[in-house]
Design a protein around this motif. Sequence first.
Motif, PDB file in Angstrom:
ATOM      1  N   SER A 132     -22.192  48.174  23.223  1.00  0.00           N
ATOM      2  CA  SER A 132     -21.715  46.442  23.293  1.00  0.00           C
ATOM      3  C   SER A 132     -20.830  46.077  22.497  1.00  0.00           C
ATOM      4  N   VAL A 133     -21.679  46.634  21.382  1.00  0.00           N
ATOM      5  CA  VAL A 133     -21.687  45.586  19.574  1.00  0.00           C
ATOM      6  C   VAL A 133     -20.507  46.424  19.251  1.00  0.00           C
ATOM      7  N   VAL A 134     -20.001  47.674  19.575  1.00  0.00           N
ATOM      8  CA  VAL A 134     -19.245  47.976  19.345  1.00  0.00           C
ATOM      9  C   VAL A 134     -17.581  48.233  19.252  1.00  0.00           C
ATOM     10  N   LYS A 135     -18.002  47.852  21.413  1.00  0.00           N
ATOM     11  CA  LYS A 135     -16.379  47.868  21.671  1.00  0.00           C
ATOM     12  C   LYS A 135     -16.131  46.760  21.552  1.00  0.00           C
ATOM     13  N   GLU A 136     -16.806  44.854  21.217  1.00  0.00           N
ATOM     14  CA  GLU A 136     -16.498  44.202  21.510  1.00  0.00           C
ATOM     15  C   GLU A 136     -16.097  44.119  19.711  1.00  0.00           C
ATOM     16  N   ASN A 137     -15.997  44.426  18.363  1.00  0.00           N
ATOM     17  CA  ASN A 137     -15.964  44.058  17.516  1.00  0.00           C
ATOM     18  C   ASN A 137     -15.445  44.891  16.763  1.00  0.00           C
ATOM     19  N   ILE A 138     -15.226  46.210  17.143  1.00  0.00           N
ATOM     20  CA  ILE A 138     -13.974  47.501  16.442  1.00  0.00           C
ATOM     21  C   ILE A 138     -13.841  47.748  17.613  1.00  0.00           C
ATOM     22  N   PRO A 139     -12.670  47.214  18.245  1.00  0.00           N
ATOM     23  CA  PRO A 139     -11.939  47.617  18.789  1.00  0.00           C
ATOM     24  C   PRO A 139     -10.903  48.464  18.813  1.00  0.00           C
ATOM     25  N   SER A 164     -19.757  54.597  20.162  1.00  0.00           N
ATOM     26  CA  SER A 164     -18.621  53.766  20.751  1.00  0.00           C
ATOM     27  C   SER A 164     -19.266  53.357  21.915  1.00  0.00           C
TER      28      SER A 164
END
Length: 1000
Positions: free
Chosen positions: A641-648, A638
């Motif tokens: 960055s890709v997770v933070k941006e796409n799965i808020p 989590s």
Amino acid sequence: MKNNYSRLKWVALIILGGIFFFLSKAAHAATTNILFFLQQEVTGIVSDENGVPVPGVTVTVKNTRRGAVTKLDGQYEITAPANGALVFSYIGFKTFEVAIDGRSEINIQLEEDIASLGEVQINAGYYNTTARKRTGNIARVSGEEIEMQPIVSPLEALQGRMAGVEIQQRSGVPGSAPIIRIRGQNSLRNSRDDNGNLPLYIIDGVPVNSSPLGGSSLNGTTGIDPLNTLNLSNIESIEVLKDADATAIYGSRGANGVILISTKSGKSFEQKTQVEARLYSGVGEVSNKMELLNTEQYLQIRNQAFENDGLEPNQNNAYDLLVWDNYLYTDWQEELYGGTAEITDLNLSVSGGNATTSFRIGGSYHEEGTVFPGDFKYSKVTGGLNLNHRSKNEKLQLNLSLNYGVDNNNLFGSDSFISDALTLPPNAPRLYNDDGSLNWEDLTWDNPLANLQNSSNDQVNNLVTSLGISYEILEGLTFKTNAGYTNLYRNQKGITKKESFRPDIRDSREHSSSERTNIRKSWIIEPQLTYSAKIGAGNLEALVGMTFQESENDNLRISGDGYVSESLIGNLEAAESVEVTEYINIMYKYTALFARLGYNWKEKYFVNLTGRRDGSSRFAPNKRFANFAALGTAWIFSEESVVKENIPFLSFGKLRGSYGTTGSDQIPDYGFLDAYEATPGPGGLYPTQLTNPNFSWEENKKLEAALELGFLKDRINLGVSWYRNRSSNQLVGFPLPSTTGFPSIQANLPATVQNTGWEVEFSSLNISTKDFRWQTSFNFTLPETKLVEFPNISQTSYENVYRVGYPLNIALLYNYEGIDPETGLYQVQDINGDGNFSYEDRTVIEELGRQYYGGISNNLSYKNFSLQFLWQFVKQTGYDEYFSAPGFISNQPENVFQGIADGELQQASQNFTAAIPYSFARNSVHFISDASFLRLKTLGFSYKIPEELLQNWKIEGFRLFLNAQNLLTFTEYNGLNPEYPGGGSLPSLRTVTGGLQINF
């Protein structure tokens, strides 16, 4: 010349300006130093966003270790420099920092931070971690969930609260030891007196013997729990280590899991002296009773038995029909365990400290009556001390922990009360004659209260103490030593009088006594070196240490007979004969070298390596040492960055896994040596044990994979774990032919036991407002224990116990074929047709025990009111309660009456020939039933009196509470104790207690 003068002027101005600048800086620094050394008292109130005071908040002076803790009304008081800063921190809230600026009163509001709950410190044994950073599987229960429960052993508080932790309370008798399994049964050694499946208990860093104290008058089938002498109110937390990453650092001692018990200490240095007093009392009663035949039904079945057998009843075979009153009815369950047990608990603690020392001292008294007849009770007195000290430069740290308890019970004959309550005919005679003497009804029965003539006293004194010393050699490099000592002394005395026997055989009996002494002593020293440093974008933690441990166990049993007077019973010098029936002195030595290396990079990637080399005196010199190791990894995806941006909505996500080996040396001592005992005659010896110097350590290979998720700023959390443990090289007593003269020899069997399972943990913060808060937690375990390999099992006695490819908790049963229409009796299938019924005919395999289990709890609070409750659920199968065949002089379950009438049960008969097919049927699937249950395990309600009402009384907190245990149980099981089906044991008590807590 003029130009030179101009240059000199500017040089002079620059020099004067520089002097002025440095003087001003010096003055400012001096002023700052003066302000720093100018200490002042700062007070205030800490509250949450809704204005509700928050107790327990840690308040520290920035860049120092000086601190204080807020009281129940949120107030704090601390000495700090006028130009310093205060830091406020508390689990569940964001850390807050504020400059003092000479103010004497600072009130602040903390902002809730649910994500910080992952930063709760978790005791991992030799080091601490957090739920967020851990790579292993560690379950935790806080002291708040334990201290209010009206129980004796802290293990009982774990029921229904932890995934993968199975605790089975076999008896409701206070002090009875429960069965505890962490992720199943690893060893084929499955007796109560064997440590093969017991976890390791550690109290404040000191290991204690986890074996129940057997041979107790308390309850012969369970023994006494060695943790009974702990004060539940003095427990800070209980952590359970389950997977390889968490347990491998304990090597051979961690094969069956590790239970870490941490006791409370002074909250902080420079803490105002605080006093806490708690008192509760209440009552307990049996939570379940069986529906048995009444007098009319019982007599009808008995008369049918004689009619079916074609016999005429007489006073020898039918005294219940011809001598006893056929109109009398007694509910023997009500008579023999239908009483009310009174419960009282008092706890008092004092804590405080100064700049270098903090302390906590406390004591408690707990007493429980019993539900049985007679003046019996269980009680314990405990005392605890925790002392923390640090040097002024904070390099030297010392911690002393001392826990002492005295456990005392005088319960006698509980097993016989339970058996009599279930089997005595409902028209059995009254207990007392009109003159108050025991009624023997013309010598036609054994009065169940005859045992009250006898007495027993069982006392356990237990000391557990530890000392930790650490010194910071260099920044990040610390040397520390943990030392501990335990001393458990148990003394049980029993007295049997002639008057406890029936009058017609009394003269042939003698007064007798028995005495048992158990002494368990051990010491341990563990020097360690720890190092931590920041390397690159990550943090490194290293640990290396050694263990030196020595234990000594003494067991002595003495019996005396032939006392001429009741007043002399127990005085062995007055006995006609004295016999030492057992004397054992065992010395056990253990040493180890262990190490840990942990590294995390950017708080996202974690690696944890642990290793241990163990040496045990239980093996021959050539097999004494073994190596164990584990690797644990975790990835907090989590943070990508890709997770933070796409799965808020995903606030936390972690994948973790581990693999490693642990072992076991939990076998009898000196098993590799020849053993001899003295012959009854003088000067002789005879062999009792064969030598085998070649057996070696059991090995347990553990594999785990897990996923942890948090949603909506961690208001919703989910954890799913899959595990597989394989225990091989099984250490057991290998059976020998009787022609050898020895029953068995200690050896390694080529058997492999596999435990697999799924564990689910869920928690949520459902509602959080100014006045109302509701939290829910849920755990679920789906386990499976299987014997995956056992070459040549047919050549061992285990062929009649286990089957390869099947779970360990199976029953090998006959194939039930119903009722023989000619005889009206049960019949089972003779598989090989030889006319005999043996294990060769037991071809039906039935899995017993628990298929899944778990619990769901809720915590609700509204203003000053709070409510907590826990539901425990278990899906399992087990044996029906054991009764003799219908028609004999023994009561039966109520459904037997209708079952015989409908032809579903064997017809009534009092002939011995009817008991044989009945016993065969008892070992068939016909007497296996669903023993699942749903239980309201705990229910707690409390009310905190508002602080404004207490100000004039100088009381910081006053709370009233009401707690219940085992309040409701829903089950289809017809037996007495669904928690231990078929065991004929007393169910757990249903208790209700109320009390108060005062803080000064």
